[in-house]
Motif scaffolding. Structure first.
Motif, PDB file in Angstrom:
ATOM      1  N   TYR A   1       0.862  -1.186   0.000  1.00 15.15           N
ATOM      2  CA  TYR A   1       0.000   0.000   0.000  1.00 15.15           C
ATOM      3  C   TYR A   1       0.893   1.229   0.000  1.00 15.15           C
ATOM      4  CZ  TYR A   1      -3.295   3.570   1.649  1.00 15.15           C
ATOM      5  OH  TYR A   1      -4.053   4.689   1.766  1.00 15.15           O
ATOM      6  N   ALA A   2       0.508   2.229  -0.751  1.00  9.83           N
ATOM      7  CA  ALA A   2       1.241   3.497  -0.739  1.00  9.83           C
ATOM      8  C   ALA A   2       0.310   4.624  -1.149  1.00  9.83           C
ATOM      9  CB  ALA A   2       2.430   3.442  -1.689  1.00  9.83           C
ATOM     10  N   LYS A   3       0.318   5.664  -0.354  1.00 12.27           N
ATOM     11  CA  LYS A   3      -0.465   6.846  -0.687  1.00 12.27           C
ATOM     12  C   LYS A   3       0.043   8.015   0.147  1.00 12.27           C
ATOM     13  CE  LYS A   3      -5.026   8.639  -1.365  1.00 12.27           C
ATOM     14  NZ  LYS A   3      -6.437   8.389  -1.478  1.00 12.27           N
ATOM     15  N   ASP A   4       0.302   9.121  -0.531  1.00  8.04           N
ATOM     16  CA  ASP A   4       0.723  10.356   0.120  1.00  8.04           C
ATOM     17  C   ASP A   4       1.929  10.141   1.030  1.00  8.04           C
ATOM     18  OD1 ASP A   4      -1.383  11.615  -1.227  1.00  8.04           O
ATOM     19  OD2 ASP A   4      -2.774  11.235   0.416  1.00  8.04           O
ATOM     20  N   ASP A   5       1.704  10.184   2.340  1.00  8.33           N
ATOM     21  CA  ASP A   5       2.817  10.097   3.287  1.00  8.33           C
ATOM     22  C   ASP A   5       2.903   8.740   3.989  1.00  8.33           C
ATOM     23  OD1 ASP A   5       0.599  10.249   4.902  1.00  8.33           O
ATOM     24  OD2 ASP A   5       1.400  11.796   6.219  1.00  8.33           O
ATOM     25  N   THR A   6       2.327   7.702   3.380  1.00 11.51           N
ATOM     26  CA  THR A   6       2.284   6.377   3.997  1.00 11.51           C
ATOM     27  C   THR A   6       2.699   5.305   2.991  1.00 11.51           C
ATOM     28  OG1 THR A   6       0.445   7.085   5.393  1.00 11.51           O
ATOM     29  CG2 THR A   6       0.799   4.709   5.191  1.00 11.51           C
ATOM     30  N   VAL A   7       3.597   4.426   3.428  1.00  9.83           N
ATOM     31  CA  VAL A   7       3.994   3.266   2.633  1.00  9.83           C
ATOM     32  C   VAL A   7       3.959   2.057   3.557  1.00  9.83           C
ATOM     33  CG1 VAL A   7       5.878   2.133   1.367  1.00  9.83           C
ATOM     34  CG2 VAL A   7       5.443   4.566   1.030  1.00  9.83           C
ATOM     35  N   VAL A   8       3.261   1.015   3.137  1.00 10.00           N
ATOM     36  CA  VAL A   8       3.198  -0.231   3.908  1.00 10.00           C
ATOM     37  C   VAL A   8       3.930  -1.303   3.116  1.00 10.00           C
ATOM     38  CG1 VAL A   8       1.694  -1.971   4.967  1.00 10.00           C
ATOM     39  CG2 VAL A   8       0.964   0.432   4.874  1.00 10.00           C
ATOM     40  N   SER A   9       4.868  -1.963   3.792  1.00  7.96           N
ATOM     41  CA  SER A   9       5.646  -2.998   3.102  1.00  7.96           C
ATOM     42  C   SER A   9       5.792  -4.230   3.976  1.00  7.96           C
ATOM     43  CB  SER A   9       7.037  -2.464   2.740  1.00  7.96           C
ATOM     44  OG  SER A   9       7.783  -2.218   3.912  1.00  7.96           O
ATOM     45  N   THR A  10       6.126  -5.340   3.308  1.00  8.22           N
ATOM     46  CA  THR A  10       6.450  -6.568   4.016  1.00  8.22           C
ATOM     47  C   THR A  10       7.959  -6.737   4.009  1.00  8.22           C
ATOM     48  OG1 THR A  10       6.282  -7.930   2.021  1.00  8.22           O
ATOM     49  CG2 THR A  10       4.288  -7.686   3.356  1.00  8.22           C
ATOM     50  N   LEU A  11       8.467  -7.329   5.076  1.00  6.50           N
ATOM     51  CA  LEU A  11       9.897  -7.565   5.224  1.00  6.50           C
ATOM     52  C   LEU A  11      10.125  -8.979   5.730  1.00  6.50           C
ATOM     53  CD1 LEU A  11      10.710  -4.323   7.259  1.00  6.50           C
ATOM     54  CD2 LEU A  11      10.939  -4.616   4.800  1.00  6.50           C
ATOM     55  N   ARG A  12      11.315  -9.491   5.474  1.00  5.15           N
ATOM     56  CA  ARG A  12      11.759 -10.769   6.038  1.00  5.15           C
ATOM     57  C   ARG A  12      12.964 -10.490   6.919  1.00  5.15           C
ATOM     58  NH1 ARG A  12       8.602 -15.230   4.886  1.00  5.15           N
ATOM     59  NH2 ARG A  12      10.447 -16.466   5.218  1.00  5.15           N
ATOM     60  N   TRP A  13      13.091 -11.241   7.988  1.00  4.01           N
ATOM     61  CA  TRP A  13      14.174 -11.112   8.962  1.00  4.01           C
ATOM     62  C   TRP A  13      15.208 -12.183   8.650  1.00  4.01           C
ATOM     63  CZ3 TRP A  13      15.781  -7.812  12.472  1.00  4.01           C
ATOM     64  CH2 TRP A  13      16.506  -8.221  13.578  1.00  4.01           C
ATOM     65  N   SER A  14      16.452 -11.804   8.498  1.00  4.26           N
ATOM     66  CA  SER A  14      17.514 -12.745   8.157  1.00  4.26           C
ATOM     67  C   SER A  14      18.687 -12.616   9.121  1.00  4.26           C
ATOM     68  CB  SER A  14      18.042 -12.485   6.741  1.00  4.26           C
ATOM     69  OG  SER A  14      17.028 -12.657   5.792  1.00  4.26           O
ATOM     70  N   ASN A  15      19.429 -13.704   9.236  1.00  7.86           N
ATOM     71  CA  ASN A  15      20.665 -13.746  10.006  1.00  7.86           C
ATOM     72  C   ASN A  15      21.784 -13.998   9.012  1.00  7.86           C
ATOM     73  OD1 ASN A  15      22.927 -14.763  11.472  1.00  7.86           O
ATOM     74  ND2 ASN A  15      21.587 -15.237  13.185  1.00  7.86           N
ATOM     75  N   VAL A  16      22.777 -13.141   9.002  1.00  7.07           N
ATOM     76  CA  VAL A  16      23.897 -13.267   8.067  1.00  7.07           C
ATOM     77  C   VAL A  16      25.104 -13.765   8.856  1.00  7.07           C
ATOM     78  CG1 VAL A  16      25.384 -12.062   6.438  1.00  7.07           C
ATOM     79  CG2 VAL A  16      22.981 -11.382   6.673  1.00  7.07           C
ATOM     80  N   ASP A  17      25.641 -14.893   8.415  1.00  2.73           N
ATOM     81  CA  ASP A  17      26.793 -15.505   9.079  1.00  2.73           C
ATOM     82  C   ASP A  17      27.849 -15.754   8.011  1.00  2.73           C
ATOM     83  OD1 ASP A  17      28.553 -16.806  10.721  1.00  2.73           O
ATOM     84  OD2 ASP A  17      27.301 -18.586  11.018  1.00  2.73           O
ATOM     85  N   GLY A  18      28.757 -14.793   7.866  1.00  2.00           N
ATOM     86  CA  GLY A  18      29.765 -14.910   6.811  1.00  2.00           C
ATOM     87  C   GLY A  18      29.100 -14.857   5.450  1.00  2.00           C
ATOM     88  N   ASN A  19      29.279 -15.903   4.662  1.00  2.00           N
ATOM     89  CA  ASN A  19      28.673 -15.971   3.328  1.00  2.00           C
ATOM     90  C   ASN A  19      27.305 -16.624   3.334  1.00  2.00           C
ATOM     91  OD1 ASN A  19      30.873 -14.735   2.118  1.00  2.00           O
ATOM     92  ND2 ASN A  19      31.951 -16.680   1.819  1.00  2.00           N
ATOM     93  N   LEU A  20      26.858 -17.079   4.500  1.00  2.00           N
ATOM     94  CA  LEU A  20      25.561 -17.741   4.598  1.00  2.00           C
ATOM     95  C   LEU A  20      24.509 -16.771   5.127  1.00  2.00           C
ATOM     96  CD1 LEU A  20      26.678 -21.122   6.172  1.00  2.00           C
ATOM     97  CD2 LEU A  20      26.122 -20.671   3.780  1.00  2.00           C
ATOM     98  N   LYS A  21      23.306 -16.897   4.594  1.00  2.70           N
ATOM     99  CA  LYS A  21      22.202 -16.046   5.029  1.00  2.70           C
ATOM    100  C   LYS A  21      21.008 -16.941   5.322  1.00  2.70           C
ATOM    101  CE  LYS A  21      19.640 -11.986   3.555  1.00  2.70           C
ATOM    102  NZ  LYS A  21      19.564 -10.944   2.551  1.00  2.70           N
ATOM    103  N   TYR A  22      20.488 -16.833   6.532  1.00  2.00           N
ATOM    104  CA  TYR A  22      19.345 -17.626   6.950  1.00  2.00           C
ATOM    105  C   TYR A  22      18.143 -16.711   7.106  1.00  2.00           C
ATOM    106  CZ  TYR A  22      23.233 -20.614   8.390  1.00  2.00           C
ATOM    107  OH  TYR A  22      24.387 -21.346   8.412  1.00  2.00           O
ATOM    108  N   SER A  23      17.060 -17.033   6.414  1.00  2.00           N
ATOM    109  CA  SER A  23      15.830 -16.255   6.559  1.00  2.00           C
ATOM    110  C   SER A  23      14.900 -16.984   7.514  1.00  2.00           C
ATOM    111  CB  SER A  23      15.137 -16.074   5.212  1.00  2.00           C
ATOM    112  OG  SER A  23      15.887 -15.216   4.399  1.00  2.00           O
ATOM    113  N   TYR A  24      14.256 -16.217   8.377  1.00  2.02           N
ATOM    114  CA  TYR A  24      13.337 -16.789   9.343  1.00  2.02           C
ATOM    115  C   TYR A  24      11.935 -16.816   8.775  1.00  2.02           C
ATOM    116  CZ  TYR A  24      17.165 -16.291  12.610  1.00  2.02           C
ATOM    117  OH  TYR A  24      18.383 -16.392  13.225  1.00  2.02           O
TER     118      TYR A  24
END
Length: 143
Positions: free
Chosen positions: A96-119
């Motif tokens: 959703y986006a309008k005027d002064d508001t943007v709603v987004s989805t995000l994913r949380w990840s853990n980065v360990d060196g070259n590996l990335k784990y998404s929760y």
């Protein structure tokens, strides 16, 4: 309660409503997420709290909702205690986006060196444009 209703209405719409004055909504969300990631890498709880509006509401993974800055600080302190500097957010969709508001989805990840784990789960953010032109999280739901 009004913010919760606003978030649910935006999520129910499930679509972007067009550009947000000057920048596309995707650019706004990407820039905000990049700012969060910069702060997450530093592991500074104080800096994270500055990315929220003064009246921010956080709906935590345990279902608790709070507008209390001390509770939000405690949440982040606990989250970062084990692996500060190794977390990042990945932008999902702008729903959703309008005027002064943007709603987004995000994913949380853990980065360990070259590996990335998404929760599992999704984080919903309602970003609001501030009088100085910056964007801050007004509502954040951890799911």
């Amino acid at each position: 309660m009004l913010k919760k209703l606003m978030l649910m209405t935006a999520l129910a719409m499930g679509m972007t409503q067009g550009a947000v004055a000057g920048d596309t909504s995707k650019q706004v969300a990407a820039n905000a997420v990049a700012q969060w990631n910069t702060v997450l890498k530093k592991g500074s709880v104080d800096a994270l709290l500055r990315l929220y509006t003064e009246d921010a509401m956080v709906l935590m993974p345990n279902g608790e909702a709070t507008k209390d800055p001390r509770a939000i600080r405690k949440f982040w302190r606990h989250l970062l205690a084990k692996q500060a500097g190794r977390y990042e957010l990945d932008l999902g969709n702008v729903i959703y986006a309008k005027d002064d508001t943007v709603v987004s989805t995000l994913r949380w990840s853990n980065v360990d060196g070259n590996l990335k784990y998404s929760y599992d789960g999704v984080i919903y953010n309602v970003f609001k444009r501030q009088p100085d032109g910056s964007w801050k999280a007004q509502v954040q739901r951890w799911n």
